[in-house]
Design an enzyme around this catalytic site. Sequence first.
Site, PDB file in Angstrom:
ATOM      1  N   LYS A 182       0.861  -1.180   0.000  1.00 25.71           N
ATOM      2  CA  LYS A 182       0.000   0.000   0.000  1.00 25.71           C
ATOM      3  C   LYS A 182       0.895   1.227   0.000  1.00 25.71           C
ATOM      4  CE  LYS A 182      -4.565   0.773   0.319  1.00 25.71           C
ATOM      5  NZ  LYS A 182      -5.642  -0.031  -0.260  1.00 25.71           N
ATOM      6  N   GLY A 228     -21.129   6.232   4.636  1.00 24.39           N
ATOM      7  CA  GLY A 228     -20.237   6.675   3.570  1.00 24.39           C
ATOM      8  C   GLY A 228     -20.824   6.395   2.205  1.00 24.39           C
ATOM      9  N   GLY A 231     -19.864   3.110  -1.538  1.00 29.70           N
ATOM     10  CA  GLY A 231     -21.171   3.218  -0.908  1.00 29.70           C
ATOM     11  C   GLY A 231     -22.302   3.467  -1.889  1.00 29.70           C
TER      12      GLY A 231
END
Length: 360
Positions: free
Chosen positions: A83, A183, A188
């Site tokens: 990441k 969210g 979402g």
Amino acid sequence: MGVFASTDDPGATGHEQVVFCQDKQSGLKAIIGIYSTALGPALGGTRCYPYASEEAALADVLDLSRGMAYKNALAGLDHGGGKAVIWGDPDQVKSEALLRAYGRFVQSLGGRYYTACDVGTYVADMDVVARETRYVTGRSVEHGGAGDSSVLTAWGVFQGMRAAAEHVWGSPTLRGRRVGVAGLGKVGKHLTGHLIEDGAEVVATDVDPRALEWARVHHPGVDLVADVSALVAADIDVYAPCALGGALDDDTVPALRAKVVAGGANNQLAHPGIEKLLADRGVLYAPDYVVNAGGVIQVADEIDGFNFERAKLRATRIYDTTRQILRLADDEGVPPAVAADRLAERRMADVGRLRTIHLR
């Protein structure tokens, strides 16, 4: 081209490598975390976020990269976990120069890390990063990529939620259930659509007024509440955290009325022990890195030439993986998060061991 600091001994975190990147002229300050390459090159997105400090940015990239290793393992991918974070407000710091500088740092790792989109970065950004590195995915369709990875992220979350619903209520559907979505961002929004199509009632909230307005226009039947606290305390059957991590903490879990937690956010458990607190309260937690793996499945498929139907089929199997983990948790008498960790670690050990068989 700037400052490049790397360590192959990041301490007790278990990471293989942590790289600090800085290019003063473009304003780039980034950290790349490679947790494991046991299954193959590390794969994980780049987050752009205005962290309070470098320490906060480092903590986030360490947590996220570890989570990606486990996510990729359970998704059946031949990729390890990595990441990256770019420190700064994405509306202010992102520029062509900054993104290309970042791309050069990714390229300098020689393929140990493939990057993609995450919070604060988008498909168009990856197209710019790709002008300096070939180790990037999540690109636009115009540039041979898969496009927005949130499409299959949301699809996978929906599949995991179906498996959890079957485990708790006996049927793999959310029809007639009340689902709270925290969210209404990229994931979402798509998840809300799937839930409504399945016959669920949706309660939602977001800190961005633009997201709330989107819901009013596109899904006027969604019940919008003031904030996450109101959502958690609402009369809901399922809680779906789809924003930033740490959504399940010592304040949230005791107030939670839902019987199932399944959402798109990464690192939902604020600290170790929360999974037991959920289990003790009778709340079934579908581990986040299991159910939200659809996005990484999509971008991984892109590396060898993207086929949407093939990637969607793989993301649909998140339903089966979630069922397997929930059954294992029951059989071994442990929370689902522990069962998921055990399965992921088993695959990393079993398959990673094969790298000791040397090929000419």
